[in-house]
Motif scaffolding. Structure first.
Motif, short mmCIF file in Angstrom:
data_model
loop_
_atom_site.label_atom_id
_atom_site.label_comp_id
_atom_site.label_asym_id
_atom_site.label_seq_id
_atom_site.Cartn_x
_atom_site.Cartn_y
_atom_site.Cartn_z
N LEU A 275 4.85 7.71 3.02
CA LEU A 275 3.56 7.37 2.43
C LEU A 275 3.07 6.01 2.92
O LEU A 275 1.86 5.81 3.12
CB LEU A 275 3.66 7.40 0.91
CG LEU A 275 3.77 8.79 0.27
CD1 LEU A 275 3.94 8.69 -1.23
CD2 LEU A 275 2.55 9.65 0.61
N TRP A 276 3.98 5.06 3.13
CA TRP A 276 3.56 3.77 3.66
C TRP A 276 3.07 3.92 5.11
O TRP A 276 2.12 3.23 5.53
CB TRP A 276 4.71 2.76 3.61
CG TRP A 276 4.80 2.02 2.31
CD1 TRP A 276 5.86 1.95 1.47
CD2 TRP A 276 3.77 1.23 1.70
NE1 TRP A 276 5.57 1.17 0.38
CE2 TRP A 276 4.29 0.71 0.50
CE3 TRP A 276 2.46 0.91 2.06
CZ2 TRP A 276 3.54 -0.11 -0.35
CZ3 TRP A 276 1.71 0.10 1.22
CH2 TRP A 276 2.26 -0.40 0.03
N LEU A 294 2.35 6.57 -4.61
CA LEU A 294 2.96 5.45 -3.91
C LEU A 294 3.11 4.25 -4.84
O LEU A 294 4.11 3.51 -4.77
CB LEU A 294 2.12 5.08 -2.69
CG LEU A 294 2.64 3.94 -1.81
CD1 LEU A 294 4.05 4.23 -1.31
CD2 LEU A 294 1.70 3.70 -0.64
N GLY A 295 2.15 4.05 -5.73
CA GLY A 295 2.26 2.98 -6.70
C GLY A 295 3.44 3.17 -7.64
O GLY A 295 4.14 2.20 -7.98
N GLU A 296 3.69 4.40 -8.06
CA GLU A 296 4.85 4.67 -8.92
C GLU A 296 6.15 4.43 -8.18
O GLU A 296 7.10 3.86 -8.73
CB GLU A 296 4.79 6.11 -9.43
CG GLU A 296 3.76 6.34 -10.52
CD GLU A 296 3.93 7.69 -11.18
OE1 GLU A 296 4.56 8.57 -10.55
OE2 GLU A 296 3.45 7.87 -12.30
N HIS A 304 7.26 -3.31 -0.33
CA HIS A 304 6.17 -3.99 0.37
C HIS A 304 5.94 -5.35 -0.27
O HIS A 304 5.81 -5.46 -1.49
CB HIS A 304 4.90 -3.14 0.32
CG HIS A 304 3.94 -3.42 1.42
ND1 HIS A 304 3.19 -4.59 1.49
CD2 HIS A 304 3.58 -2.70 2.52
CE1 HIS A 304 2.43 -4.56 2.56
NE2 HIS A 304 2.64 -3.44 3.21
N ARG A 305 5.89 -6.39 0.53
CA ARG A 305 5.80 -7.74 0.00
C ARG A 305 4.39 -8.09 -0.46
O ARG A 305 4.21 -8.76 -1.48
CB ARG A 305 6.25 -8.75 1.06
CG ARG A 305 7.73 -8.64 1.44
CD ARG A 305 8.11 -9.72 2.46
NE ARG A 305 9.53 -9.64 2.80
CZ ARG A 305 10.12 -10.46 3.67
NH1 ARG A 305 9.41 -11.41 4.27
NH2 ARG A 305 11.41 -10.33 3.93
N SER A 306 3.40 -7.66 0.27
CA SER A 306 2.03 -8.12 0.00
C SER A 306 1.23 -7.19 -0.90
O SER A 306 0.24 -7.63 -1.49
CB SER A 306 1.28 -8.31 1.32
OG SER A 306 1.22 -7.08 2.04
#
Length: 730
Positions: A275-276, A294-296, A304-306
């Protein structure tokens, strides 16, 4: 290990539109699979859906349903593994060989060989798509027509002849692509999938079924579902996929669950990385469900850092608003549940109310809307009561029970559900909904509930009509004044233009327009005297103080000035100076004095404003009733049931029995079968309900309210914020 050399023409994988290199096999890790997807997505030729679905399907089933996975589940159960946690099953990553993929790919080609391939530049027709879906449908095992996990990929179909409804739609789309029909695309709502085709992808066709039954919808157009107002079709605003988005749908369809209480960490990691990859390539911009998923995954394991989970949830909502006119419900539910897990209850209530604002756009269909019904029921009867019970356990000034905006969002949430119920053949709000609703409302004191300004659509129309009339009256008054000024001489016009600043506005429109820029004076509102605005009051006080200081400073030299004035008056013949025409020197002097006076007034006004700003206390507990009035939450109730509850909700003593009767009333949720007139019933039963309930004394402390509170909270003792709930994605 022996190496086998294959020619490009002999390898089925090399024949897949020339985008797959046989040297990429075998796939031994997650990075190998991600590399395969990257090559497919960045090639000049569109990615092959059949190949990618077989690859990820094989990995998913090997890690979640294979013999080693079952042994890992048994070991985990023996150790007493906790619920709602992601567990690794200690299964090595399956090796995806070239021979396995090539054999299954060739099998799919053989199944589709009965369908004619298109001639050059020929587009698909409804008959062709129906024939492809018939071939897939007739080869399925009938027992697979149930909502089971791990049935949404082509590997499940080619290895076991099992597919769920989303799997059938995906297989039909992949089959049309394999045959050479490039105009067939997958369309996805939040709980259903179908196919669109044609040059502009405006024609649609059902290729599967929906729900737990096996009712055949294949060949039908989805127009009937859109016209019915069902959430299942999102009002014609579903996600119509391009090839990259169809690859995203394959990744979203990955099911990471091992059992009801545990998930496979390896599959979750693969899904997250894929998904990334799609996110970075821009294929998720128009796919709200994928962004929410993807948020879950990022909330469970940050990679992901940012970009944070919260940002992804906001992007999902923005995608729904920008591309689908805010017709998608799940992005708001994702966000609300996320805030709830972080104990940010104010934000959670606002997000849940936004979800209800979306669902009000549809008409409830019992069987088609089963999934979203479960989600909203879980929020209303599990999550919100648990939050209320937690917040009411202590007495804190920062509790959401002391926040009128939270109460307003609670009403907005139920108003959306009530409007969703209207015109439906099946009611939604039974007694199981009413008891938690009444209990939640009773948690808010009268002083909090009374701060909410509840408006009705009729009130808004009346306000708009009054504003329009006031605007017309102001325009007419201004025109008459202008006409009168033109008819008079220049001196009269000059006098009208020289209006002092402290003069009251001549029309209601002027006062209303100034209210948006200035703060009203409390004395003017309560007593009708003084200046209408606070800054004018401060300015008048400052001018009065300044004038008194000036007069006090000039007392010492007043005798000499009076003597000079008398001498000047005597030499000029008494008072003839005031009546004589002004000279050039005197007019210049008057102009200079006037400019100095205006400059002084500006300085005084500026200093008074600075003093007012500096003297304003910065304490949190500063209570200004007018500022509170301006900040009072304002909501508009649209549903018939909630409009009937307006007076009951703002009453000092809540009549819980009347509220329960109004919410569960069935007359609102009915529509006429015959005739074309609008059958929405007005909320005329509220007065009767109030009269009946008032005779039973159902107040806040009555037995009805206490019983409701007991029954509603007893079942929510074990409901606590946990990891993101895995939802069925189709």
């Amino acid at each position: 290990m022996s190496t086998v050399t294959r020619s490009a023409s002999a390898s089925p994988c090399m024949a897949l539109n020339g985008i797959i290199d046989a040297s990429l096999f075998p796939l031994k890790s997650t990075s190998d699979v991600v590399n395969l997807f990257r090559r497919a997505l960045t090639s000049s030729i569109e990615p092959d859906l059949t190949l990618l679905s077989i690859v990820v399907g094989y990995i998913e089933l090997s890690l979640t349903t294979g013999e080693a996975a079952q042994a890992a589940q048994a070991a985990q159960a023996a150790l007493g593994g906790g619920s709602d946690v992601i567990m690794g099953n200690s299964v090595p990553f399956p090796v995806v060989t070239h021979e396995l993929i090539a054999g299954l790919y060739k099998k799919f080609q053989t199944i589709l060989s009965v369908v004619d391939k298109p001639k050059p530049h020929r587009q698909a027709t409804r008959e062709i798509i129906k024939k492809v879906s018939d071939v897939i449908w007739n080869s399925l095992i009938r027992s697979s027509y149930k909502d089971r996990a791990h049935l949404q990929n082509l590997y499940s179909y080619l290895s076991g002849n099992k597919l769920d409804c989303f799997g059938v739609a995906l297989a039909t789309t992949a089959g049309c692509q394999l045959l050479g029909y490039r105009d067939v695309r997958l369309a996805i709502s939040e709980d259903h999938a179908w196919v669109v085709f044609g040059q502009k992808h405006v024609e649609s066709i059902e290729v599967t079924w929906h729900g737990k039954g096996s009712e055949d919808k294949r060949g039908q157009d989805i127009g009937a579902g859109i016209e019915s107002g069902s959430w299942l079709y999102l009002g014609g605003l579903a996600v119509v996929c391009e090839r990259g988005m169809e690859v995203a749908a394959i990744c979203v369809a990955l099911n990471i669950s091992l059992s009801a209480n545990s998930d496979c960490v390896e599959v979750a990691e693969l899904q997250q990385q894929l998904l990334w990859l799609l996110y970075d390539l821009g294929h998720l911009k128009r796919y709200p469900m994928a962004l929410g998923l993807l948020g879950e995954l990022e909330e469970i394991h940050r990679t992901h850092r940012s970009i944070s989970s919260e940002q992804l949830f906001r992007e999902a909502i923005e995608s729904s608003r920008n591309h689908y006119h805010n017709h998608h419900v799940y992005p708001h539910i994702f966000q609300g549940n996320y805030y709830n897990r972080l104990l940010k209850y104010r934000e959670a209530f606002a997000a849940w109310a936004n979800a209800a604002d979306v669902i009000r756009l549809y008409t409830y269909q019992c069987r088609d809307d089963e999934e979203i019904y479960k989600e909203l029921l879980d929020i209303a009867n599990e999550l919100i009561p648990y939050v209320m019970k937690t917040e009411s356990s202590g007495h804190s000034a920062r509790s959401i029970l002391r926040d009128a905006e939270v109460f307003a969002n609670l009403l907005r949430f139920y108003d959306g559900i009530c409007q969703w119920e209207e015109d439906s053949l099946t009611p939604i709000l039974h007694i199981g909904w009413a008891k938690p609703l009444v209990t939640n409302i009773t948690k808010f004191d009268y002083d909090i509930r009374s701060q909410v300004v509840i408006k009705l659509p009729e009130d808004l129309e009346a306000e708009q009509a009054a504003a329009l009339e006031a605007k017309k009256a102001a325009a007419a008054a201004e025109a008459s004044l202008h006409l009168e000024g033109n008819n008079n001489n220049n001196n009269t016009v000059a006098k009208k233009d020289e209006k002092p600043k402290s003069e009251l506005p001549t029309t209601l429109a002027d006062l209303t327009a100034a209210c948006g820029e200035k703060i009203l004076n409390p004395d003017f509102l309560l007593q009708g005297g003084g200046q209408p605005f606070a800054d004018q009051k401060q300015q008048a006080a400052a001018e009065q103080t300044t004038s008194s200081d000036v007069s006090h400073n000039n007392n010492n030299s007043s005798s000499s000035k009076e003597a000079d004035k008398e001498a000047t008056t005597t030499s000029n013949g008494g008072g003839s100076l005031a009546q004589s025409p002004p000279t050039e020197a005197s007019s210049a002097n008057a102009t200079q004095q006037q400019s100095q006076s205006q400059h002084k007034e500006a300085k005084l006004e500026e200093s008074s404003q600075v003093e007012l700003a500096s003297s304003k206390p910065a304490a949190v507990d500063d209570y200004d009733p007018f500022e509170i009035m301006l900040k009072r939450p304002v909501i508009t109730l649209y549903s018939q049931k909630m409009k009937g509850l307006k007076d009951l909700l703002l009453a000092e003593k809540l009549n819980t029995h009347a509220i329960s009767l109004q919410v569960t009333a069935q007359s609102v949720a009915s529509r006429k079968v015959r005739g074309g007139a609008d059958s929405r019933q007005p909320a005329t039963i509220s007065a009767t309900i109030t009269a009946i309930a008032s005779t039973e004394g159902g107040g806040v402390g009555g037995s009805a309210g206490a019983g409701n509170a007991t029954s509603a909270t007893s079942s929510t003792d074990s409901i606590a914020p946990s990891r993101p709930k895995r939802t069925r994605r189709e």
